[in-house]
Design a protein around this motif. Structure first.
Motif, PDB file in Angstrom:
ATOM      1  N   LYS A   1       0.820  -1.201   0.000  1.00  0.00           N
ATOM      2  CA  LYS A   1       0.000   0.000   0.000  1.00  0.00           C
ATOM      3  C   LYS A   1       0.860   1.260   0.000  1.00  0.00           C
ATOM      4  O   LYS A   1       1.842   1.365   0.724  1.00  0.00           O
ATOM      5  CB  LYS A   1      -0.910   0.002   1.231  1.00  0.00           C
ATOM      6  N   GLN A   2       0.494   2.196  -0.860  1.00  0.00           N
ATOM      7  CA  GLN A   2       1.209   3.464  -0.967  1.00  0.00           C
ATOM      8  C   GLN A   2       1.070   4.284   0.315  1.00  0.00           C
ATOM      9  O   GLN A   2      -0.023   4.422   0.856  1.00  0.00           O
ATOM     10  CB  GLN A   2       0.659   4.274  -2.137  1.00  0.00           C
ATOM     11  N   LYS A   3       2.185   4.794   0.797  1.00  0.00           N
ATOM     12  CA  LYS A   3       2.175   5.691   1.941  1.00  0.00           C
ATOM     13  C   LYS A   3       2.810   7.011   1.543  1.00  0.00           C
ATOM     14  O   LYS A   3       3.593   7.086   0.596  1.00  0.00           O
ATOM     15  CB  LYS A   3       2.938   5.076   3.127  1.00  0.00           C
ATOM     16  N   TYR A   4       2.466   8.048   2.305  1.00  0.00           N
ATOM     17  CA  TYR A   4       3.037   9.362   2.077  1.00  0.00           C
ATOM     18  C   TYR A   4       3.671   9.850   3.378  1.00  0.00           C
ATOM     19  O   TYR A   4       3.152   9.589   4.461  1.00  0.00           O
ATOM     20  CB  TYR A   4       1.965  10.338   1.594  1.00  0.00           C
ATOM     21  N   TYR A   5       4.778  10.534   3.236  1.00  0.00           N
ATOM     22  CA  TYR A   5       5.563  10.933   4.400  1.00  0.00           C
ATOM     23  C   TYR A   5       5.647  12.452   4.486  1.00  0.00           C
ATOM     24  O   TYR A   5       6.083  13.113   3.544  1.00  0.00           O
ATOM     25  CB  TYR A   5       6.965  10.327   4.330  1.00  0.00           C
TER      26      TYR A   5
END
Length: 214
Positions: A5-9
């Motif tokens: 799953k794509q995550k954003y930081y």
């Protein structure tokens, strides 16, 4: 094989601050930065909202979770927004990226002022400039209307009379830097009685000056 799953930081304090779409990019931004502030989020929308707030608002909470919708009773506690007001907001395509800001009449949504687009700006800088522009606009009109913003960061910067951005300045955004300096000088040289109020997005929806790009 299940796709990861794509995550954003979100990096609030790093080199540079910003929103990153991979852990590798986030690591590069916080490497060697003492006291770096960063956190992962499950969607880009959540990351953008978080970036406009403070790290301490999220500290200790881990990866963000979907926000709970307020009940009618909870919304009632906030009352209704004061329509005898103006509302300001900013939008940035990237952080940094192309940025613009504006102010509108809260009741009619009539645009009162608009600035931009500026190259290599940030949403926080735009929110700050929008607030100062709103203050100057209302003072010039000798208006007693209140001023709404959905950015606590911008409210804090205005209170301190300083745009405390970590944005790198250069030839491409010199015009934006000049505008920031003018805004800071206006705050130092002027007094105002306008009441700045936080727009309660979770109870009232998006601020009327929103650009609708979320």
């Amino acid at each position: 094989m299940t796709k990861k799953k794509q995550k954003y930081y979100v990096v609030w304090f790093g080199n540079p601050a910003g929103i990153y779409d991979s852990w590798k990019k986030c690591q590069a931004a916080i490497k060697g930065v003492s006291g770096a502030q960063f956190m992962s989020f499950e969607s880009l929308k959540e990351a953008k909202i978080a970036f406009d707030k403070n790290f301490n608002d999220y500290k200790g909470k881990g990866t963000s979770k979907k926000k709970r919708t307020l009940s009618a009773a909870e919304k009632a506690k906030y009352g209704e927004p004061n329509l005898y007001s103006i509302a300001v907001d900013a939008a940035s395509s990237g952080n940094p990226g192309i940025m613009e800001y504006r102010g509108v009449d809260t009741q009619t949504i009539k645009q009162l002022f608009h600035q931009g687009p500026f190259i290599k700006g940030t949403n926080n800088v735009g929110e700050f400039l929008a607030l100062v522009h709103g203050l100057a606009f209302l003072k010039k009109q000798n208006s007693d209307r209140i001023l709404y913003t959905d950015s606590r960061i911008a409210m804090g910067w205005v209170k301190k009379k300083k745009c405390n951005t970590k944005l790198a300045w250069g030839p491409k955004n010199k015009d934006l830097l000049d505008l920031v300096k003018r805004a800071e000088n206006w705050l130092k040289e002027n007094t105002y009685t306008t009441k700045i109020v936080k727009w309660e997005t979770k109870a009232w929806g998006e601020i009327p000056a929103d650009f609708g790009r979320k």
